[in-house]
Design a protein around this motif. Structure first.
Motif, mmCIF file in Angstrom:
data_model
loop_
_atom_site.group_PDB
_atom_site.id
_atom_site.type_symbol
_atom_site.label_atom_id
_atom_site.label_comp_id
_atom_site.label_asym_id
_atom_site.label_seq_id
_atom_site.Cartn_x
_atom_site.Cartn_y
_atom_site.Cartn_z
ATOM 1 N N ASP A 84 0.830 -1.206 0.000
ATOM 2 C CA ASP A 84 0.000 0.000 0.000
ATOM 3 C C ASP A 84 0.867 1.260 0.000
ATOM 4 N N THR A 85 1.968 1.244 0.748
ATOM 5 C CA THR A 85 2.874 2.396 0.793
ATOM 6 C C THR A 85 3.516 2.625 -0.572
ATOM 7 N N ARG A 86 4.009 1.553 -1.211
ATOM 8 C CA ARG A 86 4.627 1.690 -2.546
ATOM 9 C C ARG A 86 3.584 2.105 -3.587
ATOM 10 N N LEU A 87 2.371 1.550 -3.476
ATOM 11 C CA LEU A 87 1.306 1.908 -4.404
ATOM 12 C C LEU A 87 0.935 3.379 -4.241
ATOM 13 N N GLY A 88 0.808 3.824 -3.014
ATOM 14 C CA GLY A 88 0.493 5.230 -2.762
ATOM 15 C C GLY A 88 1.548 6.154 -3.342
ATOM 16 N N ALA A 89 2.814 5.793 -3.142
ATOM 17 C CA ALA A 89 3.911 6.610 -3.690
ATOM 18 C C ALA A 89 3.868 6.627 -5.219
ATOM 19 N N ARG A 90 3.564 5.486 -5.827
ATOM 20 C CA ARG A 90 3.494 5.423 -7.294
ATOM 21 C C ARG A 90 2.328 6.259 -7.813
ATOM 22 N N ARG A 138 -3.171 2.324 -18.016
ATOM 23 C CA ARG A 138 -2.502 1.111 -17.566
ATOM 24 C C ARG A 138 -3.546 0.085 -17.151
ATOM 25 N N THR A 139 -3.165 -1.205 -17.217
ATOM 26 C CA THR A 139 -3.997 -2.221 -16.603
ATOM 27 C C THR A 139 -3.667 -2.239 -15.112
ATOM 28 N N MET A 140 -4.520 -2.882 -14.330
ATOM 29 C CA MET A 140 -4.262 -2.974 -12.900
ATOM 30 C C MET A 140 -2.972 -3.743 -12.630
ATOM 31 N N SER A 141 -2.748 -4.798 -13.403
ATOM 32 C CA SER A 141 -1.522 -5.579 -13.206
ATOM 33 C C SER A 141 -0.285 -4.761 -13.527
ATOM 34 N N GLN A 142 -0.361 -3.924 -14.564
ATOM 35 C CA GLN A 142 0.781 -3.066 -14.876
ATOM 36 C C GLN A 142 1.078 -2.134 -13.713
ATOM 37 N N LEU A 143 0.036 -1.480 -13.201
ATOM 38 C CA LEU A 143 0.235 -0.559 -12.091
ATOM 39 C C LEU A 143 0.825 -1.282 -10.889
ATOM 40 N N LEU A 144 0.256 -2.440 -10.560
ATOM 41 C CA LEU A 144 0.768 -3.185 -9.405
ATOM 42 C C LEU A 144 2.189 -3.683 -9.644
ATOM 43 N N SER A 145 2.512 -4.046 -10.901
ATOM 44 C CA SER A 145 3.873 -4.511 -11.183
ATOM 45 C C SER A 145 4.885 -3.378 -11.073
ATOM 46 N N GLU A 146 4.434 -2.150 -11.262
ATOM 47 C CA GLU A 146 5.329 -0.998 -11.154
ATOM 48 C C GLU A 146 5.770 -0.736 -9.723
ATOM 49 N N VAL A 147 5.072 -1.306 -8.758
ATOM 50 C CA VAL A 147 5.458 -1.118 -7.360
ATOM 51 C C VAL A 147 6.139 -2.369 -6.801
ATOM 52 N N GLU A 148 6.393 -3.322 -7.670
ATOM 53 C CA GLU A 148 7.087 -4.541 -7.267
ATOM 54 C C GLU A 148 8.590 -4.381 -7.511
ATOM 55 N N ALA A 149 9.340 -5.322 -7.014
ATOM 56 C CA ALA A 149 10.773 -5.369 -7.283
ATOM 57 C C ALA A 149 10.980 -5.717 -8.753
ATOM 58 N N ALA A 150 12.222 -5.834 -9.180
ATOM 59 C CA ALA A 150 12.546 -6.152 -10.570
ATOM 60 C C ALA A 150 11.801 -7.407 -11.018
ATOM 61 N N PRO A 151 11.321 -7.425 -12.266
ATOM 62 C CA PRO A 151 10.540 -8.563 -12.744
ATOM 63 C C PRO A 151 11.363 -9.849 -12.822
ATOM 64 N N ALA A 152 10.688 -10.943 -12.561
ATOM 65 C CA ALA A 152 11.317 -12.263 -12.634
ATOM 66 C C ALA A 152 10.659 -13.059 -13.756
ATOM 67 N N ALA A 153 11.365 -14.019 -14.295
ATOM 68 C CA ALA A 153 10.794 -14.880 -15.338
ATOM 69 C C ALA A 153 9.873 -15.935 -14.732
ATOM 70 N N LEU A 154 10.122 -16.297 -13.498
ATOM 71 C CA LEU A 154 9.346 -17.340 -12.827
ATOM 72 C C LEU A 154 8.888 -16.824 -11.469
ATOM 73 N N VAL A 155 7.626 -17.014 -11.190
ATOM 74 C CA VAL A 155 7.098 -16.664 -9.873
ATOM 75 C C VAL A 155 6.434 -17.913 -9.312
ATOM 76 N N ARG A 156 6.976 -18.420 -8.233
ATOM 77 C CA ARG A 156 6.416 -19.601 -7.576
ATOM 78 C C ARG A 156 5.056 -19.265 -6.978
ATOM 79 N N ALA A 157 4.193 -20.246 -6.879
ATOM 80 C CA ALA A 157 2.832 -20.031 -6.372
ATOM 81 C C ALA A 157 2.850 -19.302 -5.030
ATOM 82 N N ALA A 158 3.754 -19.677 -4.156
ATOM 83 C CA ALA A 158 3.819 -19.056 -2.830
ATOM 84 C C ALA A 158 4.227 -17.589 -2.893
ATOM 85 N N ASP A 159 4.851 -17.173 -3.994
ATOM 86 C CA ASP A 159 5.333 -15.798 -4.130
ATOM 87 C C ASP A 159 4.435 -14.917 -4.994
ATOM 88 N N GLN A 160 3.358 -15.475 -5.522
ATOM 89 C CA GLN A 160 2.457 -14.685 -6.354
ATOM 90 C C GLN A 160 1.687 -13.716 -5.472
#
Length: 189
Positions: A9-15, A65-87
Motif C-alpha cells: 500500500d505504501t509503494r502503491l500510494g507513492a506510485r 494502464r492495466t491494474m496488473s501493470q500498475l501493481l507490477s510498477e510497485v514490485e521489485a525487478a521482474p522475474a521470469a518465474l514466480v512460484r505459487a507461494a510468491d504470487q
C-alpha cells in the motif's frame, strides 16, 4: 502478512502520487478525471487507505494502464518465474474480491494471467476498462459467475470460457452459493 500488505500500500500510494505529479495534476484535477474523490485520492497516496478495485480501475484508465501493470510498477525487478507461494494477492475487503497475479509481473508485456476469487454474493462493477479495447479471456475454474459486458449478460458455470474486448462498463458477480474462482487472461491492444 499484514506488513507485506502495508508495504505494498505504501509503494502503491507513492506510485500514484508520482504518476499524478508527472502529469502535473492537482488532486482536484485527478478527482475530476477519475471520478474518485479528492479525499480518497489523498488518503490513498499517503497509504492511509487501500483503494478499492473500482477506484484502482478508474485510476488505471486515467493513466492508460492495466491494474496488473500498475501493481507490477510497485514490485521489485521482474522475474521470469514466480512460484505459487510468491504470487502477489490483492484484496478488496469491501466487495469480497481477491486478485492474484499469476504471471510474473512486467510492465512491458501485453499479456498477463490473473486468478480472481469472488465470495458468495460479491458484485464488482467497473464503469470503464483501464485501457479501451482490452481483450479478456475469462475461464471459470470453480463456481458460477455472471459477467455483464456493456448491456450483455453472460452466465458462466465451471469450465465455461468467455472472450470479450472491453470498451465500456463491466460487472462481475458471484452467481452461486459458493465462492467463484476464475482465471483471466488479459491482453492489451
Amino acid at each position: 502478512m499484514r506488513s507485506d500488505e502495508e508495504a505494498l500500500d505504501t509503494r502503491l500510494g507513492a506510485r500514484l502520487a508520482e504518476l499524478r505529479a508527472r502529469h502535473g495534476w492537482s488532486l482536484g484535477e485527478l478527482a475530476e478525471r477519475s471520478g474518485v474523490s479528492r479525499s480518497t485520492l489523498s488518503r490513498a497516496e499517503r497509504a492511509e487507505v487501500s483503494p478499492t478495485a473500482a477506484q484502482l480501475n478508474r485510476l488505471c484508465q486515467v493513466y492508460g494502464r492495466t491494474m496488473s501493470q500498475l501493481l507490477s510498477e510497485v514490485e521489485a525487478a521482474p522475474a521470469a518465474l514466480v512460484r505459487a507461494a510468491d504470487q502477489r494477492t490483492w484484496q478488496d475487503p469491501g466487495s469480497g474480491f481477491v486478485r492474484r497475479s499469476v504471471s510474473p509481473p512486467h510492465a512491458g508485456l501485453r499479456g498477463e494471467l490473473v486468478e480472481g476469487r469472488l465470495a458468495p454474493g460479491a458484485d464488482i462493477a467497473y464503469d470503464r476498462p483501464p485501457v479501451a479495447g482490452l481483450e479478456q479471456h475469462l475461464w471459470v475454474l470453480d463456481g458460477a459467475l455472471e459477467v455483464t459486458d456493456a448491456d450483455q449478460v453472460h452466465h458462466l458455470d465451471t469450465g465455461d470460457c468467455l472472450r470479450m474486448r472491453v470498451f465500456g462498463p463491466t460487472r462481475f458477480r458471484c452467481a452461486g452459493p459458493v465462492e467463484t474462482r476464475y482465471a483471466l487472461a488479459v491482453v492489451r491492444p
